[in-house]
Design a protein around this motif. Structure first.
Motif, mmCIF file in Angstrom:
data_model
loop_
_atom_site.group_PDB
_atom_site.id
_atom_site.type_symbol
_atom_site.label_atom_id
_atom_site.label_comp_id
_atom_site.label_asym_id
_atom_site.label_seq_id
_atom_site.Cartn_x
_atom_site.Cartn_y
_atom_site.Cartn_z
ATOM 1 N N ARG A 10 14.133 0.722 1.601
ATOM 2 C CA ARG A 10 13.947 1.060 3.313
ATOM 3 C C ARG A 10 14.256 2.577 4.148
ATOM 4 N N PRO A 11 12.809 2.795 4.064
ATOM 5 C CA PRO A 11 13.292 4.592 3.917
ATOM 6 C C PRO A 11 13.577 4.558 6.353
ATOM 7 N N SER A 12 14.243 5.420 6.563
ATOM 8 C CA SER A 12 13.913 5.518 8.180
ATOM 9 C C SER A 12 12.355 6.187 8.664
ATOM 10 N N ASN A 13 11.926 6.043 9.243
ATOM 11 C CA ASN A 13 10.980 5.969 9.879
ATOM 12 C C ASN A 13 9.638 4.411 9.629
ATOM 13 N N PRO A 14 10.324 3.255 9.384
ATOM 14 C CA PRO A 14 9.067 2.297 8.600
ATOM 15 C C PRO A 14 7.967 2.403 9.405
ATOM 16 N N ARG A 15 8.103 3.038 10.757
ATOM 17 C CA ARG A 15 6.840 2.069 11.090
ATOM 18 C C ARG A 15 5.445 2.900 10.811
ATOM 19 N N ASP A 16 5.486 3.932 10.136
ATOM 20 C CA ASP A 16 4.643 5.144 9.823
ATOM 21 C C ASP A 16 4.818 4.578 8.615
ATOM 22 N N LEU A 17 5.224 3.190 7.591
ATOM 23 C CA LEU A 17 4.095 2.560 6.296
ATOM 24 C C LEU A 17 3.105 1.763 6.660
ATOM 25 N N ASP A 18 1.897 2.268 5.730
ATOM 26 C CA ASP A 18 0.766 1.162 5.863
ATOM 27 C C ASP A 18 0.036 1.873 4.431
ATOM 28 N N ARG A 19 0.255 0.081 3.682
ATOM 29 C CA ARG A 19 -0.176 0.282 2.462
ATOM 30 C C ARG A 19 -1.501 0.744 1.645
ATOM 31 N N ASP A 20 -2.159 0.885 2.577
ATOM 32 C CA ASP A 20 -3.846 1.683 3.200
ATOM 33 C C ASP A 20 -3.390 3.212 3.202
ATOM 34 N N ASP A 21 -2.218 3.652 3.402
ATOM 35 C CA ASP A 21 -2.245 4.857 3.346
ATOM 36 C C ASP A 21 -1.913 5.971 2.078
ATOM 37 N N ILE A 22 -1.923 6.854 1.688
ATOM 38 C CA ILE A 22 -1.241 7.732 0.446
ATOM 39 C C ILE A 22 0.239 8.384 0.646
ATOM 40 N N MET A 23 0.760 7.859 0.024
ATOM 41 C CA MET A 23 2.055 8.595 -0.203
ATOM 42 C C MET A 23 2.516 10.161 -0.883
ATOM 43 N N VAL A 24 2.755 10.840 -0.123
ATOM 44 C CA VAL A 24 2.805 12.151 -1.077
ATOM 45 C C VAL A 24 4.425 12.825 -0.949
ATOM 46 N N THR A 25 4.841 12.721 -1.867
ATOM 47 C CA THR A 25 6.232 12.972 -1.782
ATOM 48 C C THR A 25 6.659 13.919 -2.686
ATOM 49 N N ASP A 26 7.377 15.300 -2.415
ATOM 50 C CA ASP A 26 7.182 16.421 -2.561
ATOM 51 C C ASP A 26 8.597 16.346 -3.842
ATOM 52 N N ILE A 27 8.797 15.915 -4.512
ATOM 53 C CA ILE A 27 9.916 15.880 -6.064
ATOM 54 C C ILE A 27 10.224 16.823 -6.134
ATOM 55 N N ARG A 28 11.918 17.151 -6.452
ATOM 56 C CA ARG A 28 12.433 18.643 -6.755
ATOM 57 C C ARG A 28 13.376 17.610 -7.217
ATOM 58 N N GLY A 29 12.509 18.119 -9.068
ATOM 59 C CA GLY A 29 13.485 17.507 -9.674
ATOM 60 C C GLY A 29 12.774 16.249 -10.825
ATOM 61 N N SER A 30 13.485 15.958 -11.254
ATOM 62 C CA SER A 30 13.464 14.505 -12.099
ATOM 63 C C SER A 30 13.428 13.528 -11.846
ATOM 64 N N GLN A 31 14.100 13.641 -10.561
ATOM 65 C CA GLN A 31 14.157 11.904 -9.464
ATOM 66 C C GLN A 31 13.773 11.503 -8.348
ATOM 67 N N LEU A 32 13.950 10.568 -8.048
ATOM 68 C CA LEU A 32 13.606 10.241 -6.525
ATOM 69 C C LEU A 32 14.349 10.270 -5.560
ATOM 70 N N CYS A 33 15.197 10.867 -4.679
ATOM 71 C CA CYS A 33 16.549 10.627 -4.274
ATOM 72 C C CYS A 33 16.375 10.140 -2.720
ATOM 73 N N ARG A 34 16.899 10.015 -2.064
ATOM 74 C CA ARG A 34 17.714 9.771 -1.219
ATOM 75 C C ARG A 34 17.724 10.416 -0.511
ATOM 76 N N MET A 35 17.323 10.962 0.416
ATOM 77 C CA MET A 35 16.919 12.240 1.981
ATOM 78 C C MET A 35 15.614 12.769 1.134
ATOM 79 N N ASP A 36 14.708 12.636 -0.087
ATOM 80 C CA ASP A 36 13.140 13.198 0.215
ATOM 81 C C ASP A 36 12.777 12.339 1.107
ATOM 82 N N ILE A 37 11.525 13.397 1.513
ATOM 83 C CA ILE A 37 10.758 13.407 2.229
ATOM 84 C C ILE A 37 9.394 12.812 1.961
ATOM 85 N N VAL A 38 8.646 11.354 2.265
ATOM 86 C CA VAL A 38 7.156 11.117 1.759
ATOM 87 C C VAL A 38 6.682 11.396 2.888
ATOM 88 N N ARG A 39 5.131 11.732 2.550
ATOM 89 C CA ARG A 39 4.172 11.979 3.765
ATOM 90 C C ARG A 39 3.448 10.916 3.200
#
Length: 133
Positions: free
Chosen positions: A76-105
């Motif tokens: 349940r991310p911060s700023n959930p109002r920007d979640l829309d299933r029709d959008d494309i999510m772009v995540t900048d991953i730093r390492g081999s895991q997806l972590c808390r505090m990562d940003i998804v555009r």
């Protein structure tokens, strides 16, 4: 003139019938509850492996569900109002895991223009519960 009026009246009846038979759209919380039905929450974790994050479902304005099968992870991310299933999510991953505090555009699917972001929070694992017969 009478034929036109009858045709319009018949069209209105058809439209009303179609609207009455349509299912109401579930809210994000209702969609998430349906996905989590029969599952038990576990202890939240800060990161999940990229393997666990491969399958993802966006629940509009609510959460991102990662994984498929026996265990799924709900974020349940911060700023959930920007979640829309029709959008494309772009995540900048730093390492081999997806972590808390990562940003998804989020980007519009049609024009790929930027339209928001969410900050990931802890991932809550949900496991299937064996049902008694």
């Amino acid at each position: 003139m009478r034929k036109i009026a009858l045709a319009l009246a018949a069209g209105a009846v058809l439209l009303t019938g179609a609207a009455a038979g349509a299912k109401p759209k579930l809210t994000g919380e209702e969609q998430l509850a349906k996905i989590l039905d029969g599952r038990q929450p576990g202890t939240p974790v800060d990161c999940i492996s990229l393997t666990d994050s491969r399958d993802q479902r966006v629940i509009d304005k609510t959460a991102i569900v990662y994984g498929n099968g026996g265990t799924i992870y709900v974020n349940r991310p911060s700023n959930p109002r920007d979640l829309d299933r029709d959008d494309i999510m772009v995540t900048d991953i730093r390492g081999s895991q997806l972590c808390r505090m990562d940003i998804v555009r989020t980007h519009d699917r049609a024009g790929f223009f930027y339209n928001g972001f969410v900050g990931l929070q802890q991932f809550v694992p949900y496991r299937r519960v064996a049902r008694a017969n």
